[in-house]
Design an enzyme around this catalytic site. Sequence first.
Site, PDB file in Angstrom:
ATOM      1  N   ASP A 187       0.860  -1.172   0.000  1.00 49.35           N
ATOM      2  CA  ASP A 187       0.000   0.000   0.000  1.00 49.35           C
ATOM      3  C   ASP A 187       0.908   1.238   0.000  1.00 49.35           C
ATOM      4  O   ASP A 187       2.096   1.143   0.307  1.00 49.35           O
ATOM      5  CB  ASP A 187      -0.875  -0.043   1.259  1.00 49.35           C
ATOM      6  CG  ASP A 187      -1.727   1.194   1.433  1.00 49.35           C
ATOM      7  OD1 ASP A 187      -2.322   1.651   0.441  1.00 49.35           O
ATOM      8  OD2 ASP A 187      -1.788   1.699   2.563  1.00 49.35           O
ATOM      9  N   ASP A 208      -0.304   5.022   1.006  1.00 45.56           N
ATOM     10  CA  ASP A 208      -0.580   6.022   2.024  1.00 45.56           C
ATOM     11  C   ASP A 208      -0.416   5.460   3.429  1.00 45.56           C
ATOM     12  O   ASP A 208      -0.947   4.394   3.752  1.00 45.56           O
ATOM     13  CB  ASP A 208      -2.002   6.564   1.853  1.00 45.56           C
ATOM     14  CG  ASP A 208      -2.174   7.317   0.545  1.00 45.56           C
ATOM     15  OD1 ASP A 208      -1.586   8.399   0.407  1.00 45.56           O
ATOM     16  OD2 ASP A 208      -2.887   6.809  -0.346  1.00 45.56           O
TER      17      ASP A 208
END
Length: 291
Positions: free
Chosen positions: A81, A83
């Site tokens: 991922d 963020d």
Amino acid sequence: MHTVTLITNSAMYLDPELVTTLRNAMGGGDAVWLNPNHAAEFEVARLPKNIGSVWDSLQSEGVDMVAQKTEGRRKSMLLADMDSTMIQQECINELAAEAGVGDRVADITARAMNGELDFEEALLERVGLLKGLPASVISDVLEKRITLMPGGKTLIATMKAHGGHAALVSGGFTAFTTAVAEWLGFDEHRANTLLAEDGVLTGDVARPILGREAKVQALHEITERLGLSPRDVIAVGDGANDLGMLGLAGTGVALHAKPAVQAQAPHRLNHGDLTALLYLQGYSVDEFVTA
């Protein structure tokens, strides 16, 4: 056999007596120090029934513990991922701050990442609040507001030096993953596309929206293309939309994650930085490659 790995962050030292005490209590083999100050591991024939309470007690001392099967723990692919995982911010929150709706969007983001809101609905609501923002603000945010999570460059450089593949899969935006992937050395990236007309954000994103299921799909598609299987993957994320890929990967790690995500993730890291993912695979600090 299982391997128990103990990790602290760079500001703390891992107490050798603590490592010895835990090894003896679990009937483990000799401790191997992956980093003389911050990481050690030992093998055990079986995990104790109170492994959860041991984890809890170590957390109060600033120590992460991951217990996993020894066989196959060194992986051929990283799926990450973006963020609050590979970078320290939530990009949409930073854009919202520029639009003057930062607090409202940050609240929605936190609830969505904790699994309290439907991801797609929450994304569309937040993007809608960016309508009318100059598209040029993206480059300003990248330059002034985005910082990398410590250890990311070393994680990727080390895995790639050993033949690994790195993929960035985000529920955020391609305007950011393009830059972050280049900064960190990812081989590929996927994300949502913010729509703009005449240099202004429209308040919408292109369809289909990349969310939880799209991350699982990415894991399947990329591993199949590379001739790998999900068990060859180490995946890392912090939000509820990451749980699918974390559960499917051979090693799924919730990094500094929301409470509801930690409760469901296979493995949890709250103190170490991204180099902790190398220690989990049995890499010693001497094997680290700096980009």
